[in-house]
Design a protein around this motif. Sequence first.
Motif, mmCIF file in Angstrom:
data_model
loop_
_atom_site.group_PDB
_atom_site.id
_atom_site.type_symbol
_atom_site.label_atom_id
_atom_site.label_comp_id
_atom_site.label_asym_id
_atom_site.label_seq_id
_atom_site.Cartn_x
_atom_site.Cartn_y
_atom_site.Cartn_z
ATOM 1 N N ASP A 226 0.817 -1.209 0.000
ATOM 2 C CA ASP A 226 0.000 0.000 0.000
ATOM 3 C C ASP A 226 0.854 1.264 0.000
ATOM 4 O OD1 ASP A 226 0.738 0.715 2.664
ATOM 5 O OD2 ASP A 226 -0.748 -0.678 3.451
ATOM 6 N N ASN A 227 0.181 2.397 -0.049
ATOM 7 C CA ASN A 227 0.862 3.687 -0.194
ATOM 8 C C ASN A 227 1.109 4.314 1.182
ATOM 9 O OD1 ASN A 227 2.026 5.835 -1.494
ATOM 10 N ND2 ASN A 227 0.308 6.181 -2.878
ATOM 11 N N SER A 228 1.869 3.606 2.022
ATOM 12 C CA SER A 228 2.098 4.065 3.394
ATOM 13 C C SER A 228 3.110 5.198 3.474
ATOM 14 C CB SER A 228 2.577 2.897 4.257
ATOM 15 O OG SER A 228 3.747 2.315 3.708
ATOM 16 N N GLY A 229 3.818 5.467 2.373
ATOM 17 C CA GLY A 229 4.819 6.517 2.375
ATOM 18 C C GLY A 229 4.289 7.847 1.904
ATOM 19 N N ASN A 230 4.198 8.013 0.580
ATOM 20 C CA ASN A 230 3.854 9.335 0.054
ATOM 21 C C ASN A 230 2.386 9.697 0.229
ATOM 22 O OD1 ASN A 230 2.704 7.764 -1.993
ATOM 23 N ND2 ASN A 230 4.521 7.935 -3.270
ATOM 24 N N TYR A 231 1.561 8.793 0.689
ATOM 25 C CA TYR A 231 0.164 9.081 1.019
ATOM 26 C C TYR A 231 -0.062 8.928 2.523
ATOM 27 C CZ TYR A 231 -4.894 9.248 0.091
ATOM 28 O OH TYR A 231 -6.223 9.611 0.047
ATOM 29 N N GLY A 232 0.486 7.848 3.094
ATOM 30 C CA GLY A 232 0.274 7.569 4.508
ATOM 31 C C GLY A 232 0.933 8.571 5.433
ATOM 32 N N LEU A 233 2.156 9.005 5.100
ATOM 33 C CA LEU A 233 2.856 9.950 5.973
ATOM 34 C C LEU A 233 2.119 11.288 6.111
ATOM 35 C CD1 LEU A 233 6.609 9.285 5.095
ATOM 36 C CD2 LEU A 233 5.440 8.744 7.226
ATOM 37 N N PRO A 234 1.692 11.924 5.013
ATOM 38 C CA PRO A 234 0.940 13.178 5.185
ATOM 39 C C PRO A 234 -0.413 12.989 5.863
ATOM 40 C CG PRO A 234 1.063 12.574 2.862
ATOM 41 C CD PRO A 234 2.011 11.679 3.587
ATOM 42 N N ILE A 235 -1.088 11.859 5.622
ATOM 43 C CA ILE A 235 -2.346 11.574 6.311
ATOM 44 C C ILE A 235 -2.096 11.481 7.812
ATOM 45 C CG2 ILE A 235 -4.034 9.746 6.765
ATOM 46 C CD1 ILE A 235 -4.920 11.144 4.372
ATOM 47 N N ASN A 236 -1.041 10.749 8.174
ATOM 48 C CA ASN A 236 -0.682 10.587 9.581
ATOM 49 C C ASN A 236 -0.392 11.938 10.234
ATOM 50 O OD1 ASN A 236 1.676 10.278 11.702
ATOM 51 N ND2 ASN A 236 0.642 8.309 11.687
ATOM 52 N N ASP A 237 0.358 12.771 9.537
ATOM 53 C CA ASP A 237 0.714 14.081 10.070
ATOM 54 C C ASP A 237 -0.521 14.956 10.248
ATOM 55 O OD1 ASP A 237 2.914 16.070 10.727
ATOM 56 O OD2 ASP A 237 1.889 17.128 9.117
ATOM 57 N N LEU A 238 -1.452 14.858 9.309
ATOM 58 C CA LEU A 238 -2.680 15.647 9.380
ATOM 59 C C LEU A 238 -3.544 15.216 10.562
ATOM 60 C CD1 LEU A 238 -4.843 17.591 8.172
ATOM 61 C CD2 LEU A 238 -5.612 15.652 6.793
ATOM 62 N N VAL A 239 -3.723 13.911 10.731
ATOM 63 C CA VAL A 239 -4.615 13.394 11.767
ATOM 64 C C VAL A 239 -4.040 13.606 13.165
ATOM 65 C CG1 VAL A 239 -5.708 11.316 12.703
ATOM 66 C CG2 VAL A 239 -5.666 11.700 10.229
ATOM 67 N N PHE A 240 -2.737 13.331 13.314
ATOM 68 C CA PHE A 240 -2.129 13.360 14.649
ATOM 69 C C PHE A 240 -1.338 14.638 14.921
ATOM 70 C CE2 PHE A 240 -2.642 8.865 13.539
ATOM 71 C CZ PHE A 240 -3.402 8.437 14.624
#
Length: 309
Positions: free
Chosen positions: A106-120
Amino acid sequence: MERLIFTILYSVVLPIFVLIAVGSILQRVFQLDLYTLAKINFYCITPAAVFMSLYHSDMSAQLLGSVIFFYALYVLILYLLGSATSKIMGYTKGKKAAFNNSIMLDNSGNYGLPINDLVFKGDPLAASMQALIMSLQSLLTFTYGVISIQGSKLNGNYRTVIIGFLKMPVPYALLLGLLMHAFAIPLPVILSQPLTYAQQSMVAIALITLGAQIVKYPLRLYRKDIYLSMALRLFAGPAIGLLLIYVLDIHGIPAQALLIASAMPTGVNTSILAEEYRNEPDFAAQTVLVSTLVNVFTITAVIALSHHL
């Protein structure tokens, strides 16, 4: 909820699609060499990103073990689901490898990292967990992902497969980053700065490559295999993640971060691998695009659900 949806669209999804659009335009105008772009991602950008993520990781040994155990069970269940689906659909060895890659990588890097930063909001624990997931994803990509494709093309000649795997730089980057972090070995500026530059370029280069690949392989929305992949990736993935969180009794930020991480769309590396080894590149590019589009809606629901963990 409406504000959250707008924030995700504006701050995460739209920037991603701007870079994909840039890649598509460049491909139409200049006819880019996709094989060379895949090599750059494969042998330079991704190893640098994996090394730096692990080198700067901030997790306890206990939590590290829990995340690794969660992830191992998670991808095993996805593999079994993908293999069963491939058997039912009568896919060839090459198609089975591409299909399993599309749901496991899955796209845990270039999609997951910004999502994580936004949520947390930059929480260091959540950020470290996402970086670890990205590193484990990269390890899976360049172990199982590569070996499955090579094995299907070489008809079981696994000696050649193993030799090919040993030439891959990512496993060495992961191990080196982990060891240097564990023993607090300082990284000189002459190395840290170039590695940081390479790490920071990962998102742009990977998404531009994807945009170019999408133009080469036009979108075909009538393909059943794409929707099967999307269903397993976007719906079965987070369902499995939620089940494992309850079974392993994980709570708080770790539980929320793992659930959100399990809901990422098909990774760009799926398409890069397909291009690198010339194995179902059309299918791979389609699954990345379609799952990323639909993920705009599914990730919002998963983020809302995570607030109850």
